[in-house]
Design a protein around this motif. Structure first.
Motif, PDB file in Angstrom:
ATOM      1  N   PRO A  24      -4.675  -2.180  -0.267  1.00 35.25           N
ATOM      2  CA  PRO A  24      -5.050  -1.821  -1.494  1.00 35.25           C
ATOM      3  C   PRO A  24      -4.653  -0.537  -2.198  1.00 35.25           C
ATOM      4  N   PHE A  25      -3.906   0.171  -1.353  1.00 32.09           N
ATOM      5  CA  PHE A  25      -3.293   1.379  -1.975  1.00 32.09           C
ATOM      6  C   PHE A  25      -1.960   0.821  -2.876  1.00 32.09           C
ATOM      7  N   SER A  26      -1.281  -0.241  -2.025  1.00 28.88           N
ATOM      8  CA  SER A  26      -0.129  -0.768  -2.946  1.00 28.88           C
ATOM      9  C   SER A  26      -0.638  -1.235  -4.286  1.00 28.88           C
ATOM     10  N   TRP A  27      -1.677  -2.099  -4.154  1.00 32.63           N
ATOM     11  CA  TRP A  27      -2.145  -2.353  -5.546  1.00 32.63           C
ATOM     12  C   TRP A  27      -2.657  -1.090  -6.415  1.00 32.63           C
ATOM     13  N   LEU A  28      -2.980  -0.044  -5.921  1.00 38.32           N
ATOM     14  CA  LEU A  28      -3.232   1.172  -6.775  1.00 38.32           C
ATOM     15  C   LEU A  28      -2.074   1.611  -7.496  1.00 38.32           C
ATOM     16  N   TYR A  29      -0.878   1.657  -6.548  1.00 41.43           N
ATOM     17  CA  TYR A  29       0.429   1.951  -7.000  1.00 41.43           C
ATOM     18  C   TYR A  29       0.721   1.182  -8.266  1.00 41.43           C
ATOM     19  N   VAL A  30       0.443  -0.038  -8.135  1.00 45.50           N
ATOM     20  CA  VAL A  30       0.976  -0.923  -9.245  1.00 45.50           C
ATOM     21  C   VAL A  30      -0.028  -0.420 -10.427  1.00 45.50           C
ATOM     22  N   THR A  31      -1.256  -0.261 -10.259  1.00 44.14           N
ATOM     23  CA  THR A  31      -1.778   0.224 -11.478  1.00 44.14           C
ATOM     24  C   THR A  31      -1.385   1.584 -11.856  1.00 44.14           C
ATOM     25  N   MET A  78       6.974   5.277 -13.837  1.00 45.16           N
ATOM     26  CA  MET A  78       6.559   3.723 -13.465  1.00 45.16           C
ATOM     27  C   MET A  78       7.591   3.321 -12.276  1.00 45.16           C
ATOM     28  N   GLN A  79       8.870   3.844 -12.212  1.00 52.13           N
ATOM     29  CA  GLN A  79       9.793   3.375 -11.273  1.00 52.13           C
ATOM     30  C   GLN A  79       9.226   4.057 -10.007  1.00 52.13           C
ATOM     31  N   ILE A  80       8.636   5.203 -10.198  1.00 52.06           N
ATOM     32  CA  ILE A  80       8.169   5.947  -8.898  1.00 52.06           C
ATOM     33  C   ILE A  80       7.154   5.365  -8.330  1.00 52.06           C
ATOM     34  N   TRP A  81       6.281   4.908  -8.976  1.00 51.09           N
ATOM     35  CA  TRP A  81       4.968   4.120  -8.442  1.00 51.09           C
ATOM     36  C   TRP A  81       5.599   2.873  -7.930  1.00 51.09           C
ATOM     37  N   TRP A  82       6.432   2.248  -8.716  1.00 52.42           N
ATOM     38  CA  TRP A  82       6.893   0.694  -8.196  1.00 52.42           C
ATOM     39  C   TRP A  82       7.732   0.914  -7.123  1.00 52.42           C
ATOM     40  N   ASP A  83       8.372   1.729  -6.854  1.00 47.40           N
ATOM     41  CA  ASP A  83       9.394   2.124  -5.529  1.00 47.40           C
ATOM     42  C   ASP A  83       8.261   2.311  -4.635  1.00 47.40           C
ATOM     43  N   ARG A  84       7.519   3.262  -4.669  1.00 49.56           N
ATOM     44  CA  ARG A  84       6.582   3.771  -3.559  1.00 49.56           C
ATOM     45  C   ARG A  84       5.326   2.617  -3.197  1.00 49.56           C
ATOM     46  N   ARG A  85       5.394   1.583  -3.862  1.00 55.25           N
ATOM     47  CA  ARG A  85       4.218   0.615  -3.627  1.00 55.25           C
ATOM     48  C   ARG A  85       4.405  -0.234  -2.473  1.00 55.25           C
ATOM     49  N   GLU A  86       5.767  -0.400  -2.155  1.00 54.67           N
ATOM     50  CA  GLU A  86       6.266  -1.099  -0.932  1.00 54.67           C
ATOM     51  C   GLU A  86       6.287  -0.089   0.392  1.00 54.67           C
ATOM     52  N   LYS A  87       6.476   1.117  -0.052  1.00 54.29           N
ATOM     53  CA  LYS A  87       6.764   2.245   1.093  1.00 54.29           C
ATOM     54  C   LYS A  87       5.339   2.406   1.697  1.00 54.29           C
ATOM     55  N   VAL A  88       4.363   2.476   0.619  1.00 58.28           N
ATOM     56  CA  VAL A  88       3.213   2.757   1.351  1.00 58.28           C
ATOM     57  C   VAL A  88       2.429   1.614   2.395  1.00 58.28           C
ATOM     58  N   LEU A  89       3.107   0.581   2.258  1.00 57.83           N
ATOM     59  CA  LEU A  89       2.621  -0.505   3.323  1.00 57.83           C
ATOM     60  C   LEU A  89       3.315  -0.111   4.822  1.00 57.83           C
ATOM     61  N   LEU A  90       4.102   0.912   4.840  1.00 56.03           N
ATOM     62  CA  LEU A  90       4.932   1.364   5.910  1.00 56.03           C
ATOM     63  C   LEU A  90       4.418   2.604   6.751  1.00 56.03           C
ATOM     64  N   THR A  91       3.413   3.224   6.116  1.00 59.55           N
ATOM     65  CA  THR A  91       2.975   4.520   6.320  1.00 59.55           C
ATOM     66  C   THR A  91       2.414   4.909   7.820  1.00 59.55           C
ATOM     67  N   SER A  92       1.770   3.786   8.151  1.00 58.03           N
ATOM     68  CA  SER A  92       1.263   3.813   9.696  1.00 58.03           C
ATOM     69  C   SER A  92       1.422   2.752  10.593  1.00 58.03           C
ATOM     70  N   ALA A  93       1.631   2.758  11.459  1.00 59.94           N
ATOM     71  CA  ALA A  93       1.806   1.661  12.458  1.00 59.94           C
ATOM     72  C   ALA A  93       0.595   0.769  12.634  1.00 59.94           C
ATOM     73  N   GLU A  94       0.830  -0.426  12.810  1.00 63.10           N
ATOM     74  CA  GLU A  94       0.020  -1.570  13.480  1.00 63.10           C
ATOM     75  C   GLU A  94      -1.214  -0.971  14.400  1.00 63.10           C
ATOM     76  N   GLY A  95      -2.244  -0.742  14.446  1.00 56.71           N
ATOM     77  CA  GLY A  95      -3.124  -0.300  15.363  1.00 56.71           C
ATOM     78  C   GLY A  95      -3.189   1.239  15.369  1.00 56.71           C
ATOM     79  N   SER A  96      -2.638   1.920  14.597  1.00 61.96           N
ATOM     80  CA  SER A  96      -2.424   3.278  14.876  1.00 61.96           C
ATOM     81  C   SER A  96      -4.056   4.193  14.820  1.00 61.96           C
ATOM     82  N   GLU A  97      -3.973   5.147  15.509  1.00 62.96           N
ATOM     83  CA  GLU A  97      -5.438   5.585  15.675  1.00 62.96           C
ATOM     84  C   GLU A  97      -5.946   6.434  14.530  1.00 62.96           C
TER      85      GLU A  97
END
Length: 182
Positions: A24-31, A78-97
């Motif tokens: 959802p945060f990646s969608w927020l970045y697109v917004t 716009m480019q800042i948000w567009w670039d970061r929209r994919e990077k937010v998906l990598l912010t935490s590892a799967e199953g992180s505490e």
């Protein structure tokens, strides 16, 4: 009976995986990217509503040059948000505490980069054009001042984001050390 008592388990697993926060945060970045593109049109609407185009030729020309600076800054924003929209998906590892803290930290960092960049570009450009075309000497202060304010905004938001990340890292490391000690 087991299925009845645990039918929510897949939803809880999805939340615990961190995808619940990251996607959802990646969608927020697109917004926010779309909002950035709309900023020049909002500025134009407010200028028309304020009667800028009823003013003299100098004021209109100053506004139009400033508006082009707003367009350029908004495109960068716009480019800042567009670039970061994919990077937010990598912010935490799967199953992180602690999957939410890195996502929020990334958002805070990106928000600061966006706000600081727009402040620096628009403030400096508008001050410069108003000083050159309107002759107000006080506006010359904005040329170096707005980039400094923009820089400090980026640094402050980055600091806040790094504090959040450090909190999550400390918590994760403490949990690992306690598990190893047991």
């Amino acid at each position: 009976m087991e299925k009845v008592l645990h039918f929510i388990a897949p939803s809880l697993s999805y939340i615990d995986s961190g995808k619940f926060f990251r996607k959802p945060f990646s969608w927020l970045y697109v917004t926010f990217a779309v909002i950035s593109v709309l900023i020049p049109f909002a500025a134009l609407f407010f200028a028309i509503d304020a009667g800028v185009f009823d003013a003299g030729a100098g004021a209109i020309f100053t506004f139009l040059l400033t508006w082009f600076v707003i367009v350029a800054a908004s495109w960068v924003g716009m480019q800042i948000w567009w670039d970061r929209r994919e990077k937010v998906l990598l912010t935490s590892a799967e199953g992180s505490e602690f999957p939410a803290i890195p996502v929020i930290a990334h958002f805070v960092q990106t928000l600061g980069e966006w706000a600081g960049t727009l402040t620096a570009i628009i403030g400096c450009g508008a001050s410069l054009f108003m000083w050159i075309l309107q002759g107000e000497a006080i506006l010359l202060l904005g040329v170096p001042l707005f980039p400094v304010i923009g820089f400090l905004t980026i640094v402050l938001f980055r600091f806040m984001a790094e504090c959040m990340r450090a909190l999550a890292a400390i918590a994760n490391n403490t949990k690992k050390q306690q598990g190893a000690a047991v």
